[in-house]
Structure formats: structure tokens, C-alpha cells
Design a protein around this motif. Structure first.
Motif, short mmCIF file in Angstrom:
data_model
loop_
_atom_site.label_atom_id
_atom_site.label_comp_id
_atom_site.label_asym_id
_atom_site.label_seq_id
_atom_site.Cartn_x
_atom_site.Cartn_y
_atom_site.Cartn_z
N LEU A 281 32.37 38.82 41.49
CA LEU A 281 33.45 37.90 41.16
C LEU A 281 33.78 37.02 42.37
N PRO A 282 33.80 35.70 42.17
CA PRO A 282 34.19 34.82 43.29
C PRO A 282 35.66 35.03 43.63
N ALA A 283 35.96 34.96 44.92
CA ALA A 283 37.35 35.13 45.35
C ALA A 283 38.10 33.82 45.16
N LEU A 284 39.21 33.89 44.40
CA LEU A 284 40.01 32.70 44.15
C LEU A 284 41.39 32.89 44.73
N GLY A 318 52.25 31.68 29.60
CA GLY A 318 52.49 32.61 30.71
C GLY A 318 51.31 33.43 31.15
N VAL A 319 50.11 33.21 30.57
CA VAL A 319 48.96 34.06 30.94
C VAL A 319 48.32 33.63 32.25
N GLY A 320 48.62 32.42 32.73
CA GLY A 320 48.06 31.98 34.01
C GLY A 320 46.99 30.91 33.89
N LYS A 321 47.00 30.13 32.82
CA LYS A 321 45.96 29.11 32.61
C LYS A 321 45.97 28.06 33.73
N THR A 322 47.16 27.57 34.06
CA THR A 322 47.25 26.53 35.10
C THR A 322 46.81 27.08 36.46
N THR A 323 47.25 28.29 36.78
CA THR A 323 46.86 28.92 38.05
C THR A 323 45.35 29.07 38.14
N LEU A 324 44.72 29.50 37.06
CA LEU A 324 43.27 29.69 37.04
C LEU A 324 42.53 28.37 37.25
N LEU A 325 42.97 27.32 36.58
CA LEU A 325 42.30 26.03 36.71
C LEU A 325 42.44 25.47 38.12
N ARG A 326 43.65 25.56 38.68
CA ARG A 326 43.86 25.07 40.06
C ARG A 326 42.98 25.84 41.04
N ALA A 327 42.97 27.18 40.89
CA ALA A 327 42.21 28.01 41.82
C ALA A 327 40.72 27.76 41.71
N ALA A 328 40.22 27.65 40.48
CA ALA A 328 38.79 27.39 40.27
C ALA A 328 38.40 26.02 40.84
N HIS A 329 39.27 25.04 40.67
CA HIS A 329 38.97 23.70 41.18
C HIS A 329 38.90 23.71 42.71
N VAL A 330 39.86 24.39 43.35
CA VAL A 330 39.85 24.46 44.81
C VAL A 330 38.59 25.17 45.29
N SER A 331 38.18 26.24 44.58
CA SER A 331 37.01 27.01 45.00
C SER A 331 35.72 26.23 44.85
#
Length: 553
Positions: A281-284, A318-331
Motif C-alpha cells: 500500500l502506498p503511504a498517503l 463522511g467516509v473520506g472521499k475528499t481526503t482520499l482524492l487530495r492525498a492521492a493527488h499529492v502522492s
């Protein structure tokens, strides 16, 4: 004792103050069974000055049968009518609310009522309990004018309750037989893993037990809970702890118009050996969780972002969709600008103007809550994105949308043709094993590095359904952090809502009642008798509330 409870509840002695409930369920186990029984029994008293009343377990009147017009008018004047809640805590001693409080049938004669206007009536209430689970479903009540009081009122009410209970048992048996019949057919014909789920039944065939280990079985059962009560067929994918993806196909089973339950057929979508051989798993940044299901979701999002495929991410709020997209984009695309626009905040025109500006600048784009856009706005958005794809196919920006799992963009809309991949983010209740890691992560982000969660408190959090998902967990931790800044969070430090484990969604009134019981128990160090006294309820009632709400103390 009932008068004492009524006094402590500040019941108005001059007029009844029953609350009106806006939405009363029309089709329940109780109402289906009671309909025919009460129709028959009402016919027997049609010419008598007596009303036959059915309430739910909260004392809310569901149906009222009465042939005497003057009696009906008198009952209307005291709000003993469909939709009104005749709890003892609201109208004082009465045959409905007091029967629920003491957990037994009883006859309340005129002068025994606490409330003045009710003294002109006599009423007999008998509890209706579920013949299998023993849960209190409601009350059958007979009410007449005090001058017509007769001991037979209580006998008649108890007879009606018994007949309803017998009919519930007959219906339960019929529904279970229908579910079992279709379950056996599914097992024989499919040769694949099958689960049957009903109100009180869950069956799993041998194939399910052989193909999936205990952790995968638990995850599958947890996903099937979401199907309970569903009246339409659907198919969903479940990422299991072992790393495989399973396809769950739900088919409802009916007896006439009544839902008996459903059959879930299970098929593996990803081979186990292949699933277990995936890359690490990539670290995000800003993302926590190490369960197999969560890792599969994260890996899928990163893979799509790496391939620069346009993506639709759906899931519950509230499941974290925005957080996941931001983190994946930064990575993956850290050096590339990204514009995150919220369709729930911007008007359609403002959003589309900003989308156009972002695309013209060549920046990547994330549109949140795309499901709230009108058909017209979705069409314009589709045209803007289509133009970008035609004009710059070799260096086009990366685009992602988020939608609500139950309110997504229509499958037939042209916009979705531009997005080759839709990934569903699992609700928190489907990866509860991530809660300890999430708690640490959220506390650190809130600046509460000196605050830790005990194992017992974490275990309690993992028993909850978390309908608000990670956002709900964050709000709970924020509330805890307002009361203490360091040390160890124990179960007693958690908010009242986290001390109960009921899986069903509570009404606002029920939530307030649950919180009051939890607070009283906390104040009196778990002494149920003292808590009951403080709340103005009987010990039998507080024990019933503890069981009903799944309160852990």
C-alpha cells in the motif's frame, strides 16, 4: 408510584400534553397482525360506548376503533387520537403509558388518572409482545367513560393482545418458511455461496463457510446487514479482509406484499492468489487505516490517479472521499495544481465558470458532490470536459468527481462516458478494525497528542454503526477533547451516544431519551435503581431502556 413518576416528570394536571408524531410507520409487524384482529373485535363492540386503541411501543396511537360519536369527540378533546403519544411522562397515569412503564396489563379507573380531564375515562391496557424475541411492540387499550367501568375491559384487552401475538407468530412462521424455501432453491441451483437474511433469521450455506474464512464471513455478514429490509434487488462489491473482492447479489423474497427477507448470492470477482500478490500500500498523507478493504480502496484510487484516468468516487457522506482524492493527488501528481470545487456550496453558474477557468489553466480538477447538480448543469459540465478531452488528449488535466452512494449521477447520463472508473469508498461500519488507527490519527491532527484511547474505549467504539462515518468519529473525538486535554480516554469518558450499541437509527426523541439514561447512570456510578429514581421511571423501565438501546455500563 405512577402519580409520583408523573409529578417528577412535571406532567400538567389541568390538560393532557401528548406530543404529535409526524411520521408513524404504516406497515409493521404489529400493524399487519393487528389489522384483522382489531377489525373483528371492533365489530363485536360496534354499538358499545367503548374505543379500541392500538399504540406502538412508545405509546403513539396508531389506530382507534370507536362507533360511539360522543365518545370519539370526547377522546379528540384529550388528544387520545392517531398520531398522539400517550406516554406516562407526558399525560400522567393512563392505561397506555403506565402499562408500558410497569411492563404489565392494568386497568386505570377514572379517579386513578393523574391528569384532571382524563378522570372522566377508564382505560385498560395490555402489552403486545413479539412471540419470538419478546420485545414490546405496543399496547392494546380499551377506553370508555368512567361511569361505564367494567372489569371485563382488561380481559378484552388481554384477549386482543393474545390474538395479535398469535397472528404475529403465524406470519413469522409463514415468512420464515418462504425464506427457507427460496434459500434451499438458491443453494441447490447455484452451487455457490449463499446467505439468507430476514428480520430474525440469518442462514449461511456450507459453500460460504468453506470458501471464506471467519474474518471474510464476518465482513460478508456485516455487508448483508445493509440489505435487511430492502425491497428492491441490487448488486454490490465487497472488499474482504483476505484481499479478495466478492460480488453480492441481493434478491428480496415476498409473501403476498410482505417482505420475508432476502437471498444473497456471492461470487468471487478477484482470484485469491492474485489478490494476495498485490504491491504494498502506498503511504498517503492524512489517510489512516490498514484493513484489507481500506487498503484495496486506497490502492485502487492511487492506481487510477497514476494512470491519469478520470475517476468517479462515490460513497456515503463522511467516509473520506475528499481526503482520499487530495492525498492521492499529492502522492502521484504533487507538482501539478489542482482545483477542488464543491457543487454543494457554489451555485451552478459559479461552479461551471470556475470549472471552465480551471480547465483553461490546465489544472487538475475535483468536483465534490456532483450529484446535487441539475440535469442542465451536468450537461454543460459534460460538454466542457468533452471539449478538453478533444483539444488536449496528450496532456489533459486529471479530473475526478465525488457523488453520494444513493444519489449518484444517473448511469445513463453522457457525463459518465468520460469517466472509465467508479470506485466506492466503504462506510466506516465495513472496516471497523481501522478505528484504533483512525482515533490516533484524528487525535494527532486535532493537536491532542497527549490524549490516548484505552483498549476498552476503542472496543466500545468498534461496536457502533457510525452512520456518519469518519466525520462522525471526528466529531465524537472533538467532543471528548473539549473535556480533557491529556491522559487516557476510558469508556465512561465517551459521549452518551457512544455508550449504546443499538444498530437501528433512533428518532430525535429516542436519542434524547438514550442520552438521559446514560447520563443518569454515569451520575450514579451505574446504580440503576438510583438512575431510575432520578429519571422518574421504574426500575423495570430503565432495564427495558438499557436493553432497547444496547447501553453498555
Amino acid at each position: 408510584m405512577s402519580w409520583l413518576r408523573s409529578r417528577e416528570a412535571n406532567v400538567d394536571i389541568d390538560r393532557p400534553s401528548a406530543d404529535f408524531v409526524d411520521q408513524v410507520p404504516a406497515d409493521t409487524v404489529l400493524t399487519r397482525a393487528a389489522r384483522h384482529v382489531l377489525d373483528e373485535m371492533a365489530a363485536e363492540i360496534e354499538n358499545e360506548p367503548v374505543a379500541l386503541i392500538l399504540t406502538d411501543a412508545n405509546g403513539t396511537v396508531l389506530h382507534r376503533y370507536a362507533g360511539d360519536r360522543s365518545l370519539v369527540s370526547a377522546l379528540d378533546r384529550v388528544d387520545l387520537a392517531p398520531g398522539f403519544r400517550y406516554a406516562e411522562s407526558q399525560v400522567g397515569t393512563n392505561g397506555i403509558g403506565t402499562a408500558l412503564e410497569v411492563g404489565a396489563p392494568l386497568l386505570i379507573r377514572g379517579e386513578e388518572h393523574y391528569n384532571g380531564p382524563l378522570k372522566k375515562f377508564s382505560c385498560a391496557g395490555a402489552l403486545v409482545t413479539h412471540p419470538v424475541t419478546g420485545a414490546v411492540l405496543g399496547v392494546v387499550d380499551l377506553t370508555t367513560l368512567a361511569d361505564n367501568t367494567n372489569a371485563l375491559l382488561l380481559s378484552f384487552a388481554k384477549l386482543a393482545a393474545t390474538r395479535i401475538r398469535e397472528r404475529i407468530l403465524d406470519e413469522t412462521n409463514e415468512l420464515d418458511r418462504a425464506l427457507l424455501h427460496d434459500y434451499h432453491i438458491a443453494c441447490r441451483h447455484s452451487g455457490r455461496p449463499v446467505i439468507a437474511i430476514g428480520d430474525e433469521v440469518l442462514m449461511m450455506n456450507t459453500s460460504t463457510q468453506q470458501k471464506f474464512d471467519s474474518r471474510d464471513q464476518a465482513a460478508i455478514i456485516d455487508r448483508t446487514r445493509d440489505a435487511r429490509g430492502r425491497t428492491e434487488a441490487f448488486t454490490t462489491l465487497a472488499d474482504l479482509p483476505s484481499g479478495i473482492t466478492a460480488r453480492l447479489s441481493y434478491q428480496p423474497i415476498f409473501v403476498a406484499d410482505t417482505l420475508a427477507g432476502g437471498i444473497v448470492r456471492i461470487k468471487e470477482q478477484v482470484e485469491r492468489a492474485r489478490a494476495l500478490g498485490r504491491d504494498r500500500l502506498p503511504a498517503l498523507q492524512s489517510v489512516a487505516g490498514s484493513s484489507a478493504q481500506w487498503k484495496h480502496t486506497v490502492r485502487s484510487i492511487v492506481d487510477v490517479c497514476t494512470r491519469r484516468e478520470w475517476l468517479v468516487l462515490d460513497g456515503e457522506p463522511g467516509v473520506g472521499k475528499t481526503t482520499l482524492l487530495r492525498a492521492a493527488h499529492v502522492s502521484v501528481r504533487g507538482g501539478h495544481d489542482v482545483s477542488v470545487l464543491d457543487a454543494a456550496v457554489l451555485t451552478g453558474t459559479e461552479l461551471l465558470d470556475q470549472v471552465s477557468n480551471t480547465l483553461d489553466a490546465g489544472s487538475d480538477l475535483v468536483v465534490l458532490h456532483a450529484h446535487v447538480l441539475s440535469d442542465g448543469d451536468l450537461t454543460v459540465l459534460s460538454e466542457l470536459l468533452h471539449t478538453v478531452r478533444l483539444d488536449s488528449p496528450s496532456d489533459e488535466p486529471w479530473v475526478a468527481l465525488t457523488t453520494h452512494v444513493s444519489q449518484g449521477v444517473p448511469d445513463t447520463h453522457p457525463l459518465l462516458r468520460l469517466f472509465p472508473k467508479t470506485i466506492s469508498v466503504p462506510p466506516l461500519r465495513h472496516h471497523l478494525e481501522d478505528i484504533p488507527e483512525l482515533v490516533r490519527h484524528l487525535l494527532d491532527r486535532a493537536g491532542a497528542a497527549d490524549l490516548t484511547m484505552s483498549t476498552a474505549a476503542c472496543n466500545q467504539l468498534m461496536r457502533l454503526s457510525w452512520r456518519g462515518n469518519v466525520a462522525h468519529l471526528r466529531s465524537v473525538l472533538d467532543e471528548v477533547g473539549r473535556h480533557r486535554r491529556s491522559g487516557v480516554i476510558e469508556p465512561q469518558d465517551l459521549p452518551a451516544e457512544c455508550r449504546a450499541t443499538t444498530r437501528r437509527t433512533l428518532t430525535q426523541l429516542e436519542a434524547l431519551e438514550r442520552d438521559a439514561v446514560v447520563d443518569a447512570l454515569a451520575l450514579h456510578d451505574g446504580d440503576k435503581a438510583a438512575a431510575a429514581k432520578a429519571l422518574g421511571m421504574s426500575r423495570a423501565t430503565i432495564y427495558r431502556k438499557i436493553r432497547e438501546f444496547g447501553i453498555v455500563f
